[in-house]
Design an enzyme around this catalytic site. Structure first.
Site, short mmCIF file in Angstrom:
data_model
loop_
_atom_site.label_atom_id
_atom_site.label_comp_id
_atom_site.label_asym_id
_atom_site.label_seq_id
_atom_site.Cartn_x
_atom_site.Cartn_y
_atom_site.Cartn_z
CB THR A 23 -1.04 0.25 1.36
OG1 THR A 23 -0.10 0.25 2.77
CG2 THR A 23 -1.81 -1.04 1.70
CB THR A 39 4.88 -0.08 1.88
OG1 THR A 39 4.27 0.79 3.13
CG2 THR A 39 6.05 -1.17 2.09
CG HIS A 83 20.64 -4.61 53.46
ND1 HIS A 83 21.74 -6.33 52.20
CD2 HIS A 83 21.42 -6.22 54.04
CE1 HIS A 83 22.40 -7.21 52.91
NE2 HIS A 83 22.36 -6.78 53.85
CE LYS A 93 -10.30 -15.41 15.73
NZ LYS A 93 -11.42 -15.28 15.51
#
Length: 373
Positions: free
Chosen positions: A34, A37, A266, A137
């Site tokens: 797209t 790019t 400490h 997914k």
């Protein structure tokens, strides 16, 4: 093992993308892309098809809608072993997409660089985040690369497996994808939340393994960018307890403008002194409790010179943190192989502090009030 035969690429950052698309082209992978790019890939003289030609719809609403179309998401979400999905792809002439490469709009960087709300809102990525979630997914069939940080992993995979990926490869990239998407959503939520205490959400992507946890049998991790706070110049790896001491030491020394030296054990100060000269500040701090100082953490807000380093080197200590060291001072302090030597950087710490407690988290404002009398 499944071979990658088609890829959809829609990224913000193009750095390193040229090597990826050349590899894909060499592997005969069909590429869809797209906007900017597509221009980038086309300028490399590599065959690339516009998503607009696939969907028969142009980019609309000023670029807000580019890839949100069934011919894109159908090709990503289709289950290759599901007869119904395969049949519908044929019916609607939807090509399968085996690889999705995305790099989201830089929302966090935009928030950090401007107060212009309209500019910030436009950097909330919609199509990119949807592509990431869809591909993750369907990781059983699709490889997803969710950010520029995973470009090198993809390059290694393409080279090692000649354009194929197995189940574990795809699941690894899916894990990275949900890490990226959840972090992105957390950043957006925190922008909208502002100063309201609606919910506790934190997301830090970078982690580093510590030498061990509170005890040697416990695993320890730090989530964050320690390199922003200090640079380690010498010594062994930092432990969980070391970081607790360093946090206390930095919070303490930051309260002083005059030349100051502090010794902590400490997470508690066992000696602290301010003097015009660093050597005198060191001697006075050590005099506070020379016994407890053994094996402690030393911190100063002044550059350590050779004279001071010579005196400091007489004590066994675990860590020293200062804004700098003279060349000779550093060589003296490096005489102990495991001694941790850190150079402090200027850093603005978050205004909120939190830690896990019982079955939840407690949070408070950082204490920025300095008592002067």
């Amino acid at each position: 093992m499944k071979r990658i035969q088609s890829a959809l690429i829609s990224v913000y950052h193009k750095d390193g993308l040229d090597e990826i698309v050349r590899l894909l082209n060499d592997l005969n992978v069909k590429i869809y892309s797209t906007g900017g790019t597509w221009d980038f890939i086309n300028n490399l003289d590599i065959p690339v098809e516009k998503v607009e030609d696939l969907t028969s719809y142009p980019s609309i609403l000023g670029g807000r809608v580019k890839t949100l179309h069934p011919k894109v998401f159908g090709g990503i979400l289709s289950r290759r072993d599901h007869a119904g999905d395969v049949e519908q792809l044929k019916e609607y002439a939807i090509p399968e997409i085996d690889l999705v490469i995305v790099d989201l709009y830089p929302f966090e960087k935009t928030v950090a660089s401007t107060d212009n709300e309209s500019e910030i809102i436009e950097k909330i990525d919609i199509g990119g985040i949807s592509l990431i979630r869809a591909a993750a997914k369907n990781f059983k069939d699709v490889v997803v690369v969710p950010s520029v940080d995973q470009y090198s992993d993809l390059i290694s995979l393409l080279k090692a497996k000649n354009g194929s990926a197995d189940f574990e490869d795809r699941k690894y990239f899916a894990m990275q994808a949900f890490n990226v998407s959840s972090h992105y959503d957390t950043a957006i939520f925190k922008y909208f939340e502002g100063d309201n205490d609606t919910a506790f959400k934190q997301s830090i992507i970078k982690s580093s393994e510590l030498r061990y946890g509170e005890n040697p049998h416990q695993k320890g991790l730090f989530y964050g960018e320690l390199d922003e706070v200090f640079e380690q110049l010498h010594g062994k790896a930092i432990s969980y307890n070391n970081l607790g001491d360093l946090d206390a030491a930095i919070n303490l020394i930051d309260e002083f403008d005059e030349t100051t030296f502090a010794i902590l054990k400490h997470s508690n100060a066992c000696g602290i002194a301010s003097r015009p000269k660093i050597i005198d500040a060191w001697k006075a701090a050590l005099a506070g409790d020379p016994v407890s100082a053994f094996g402690g953490v030393l911190i100063s807000n002044e550059i350590i010179d050779e004279e001071s380093a010579t005196e400091i080197n007489k004590l066994f200590f675990e860590i020293i943190l200062a804004p700098g060291y003279s060349k000779n001072a550093l060589e003296i302090l490096k005489s102990k192989k495991n001694r941790i030597i850190l150079q402090k950087k200027s850093y603005d710490f978050p205004k909120k502090q939190f830690r896990s407690l019982l079955n939840g988290v407690i949070e408070q404002d950082r204490d920025l009030k300095i008592e002067t009398s």
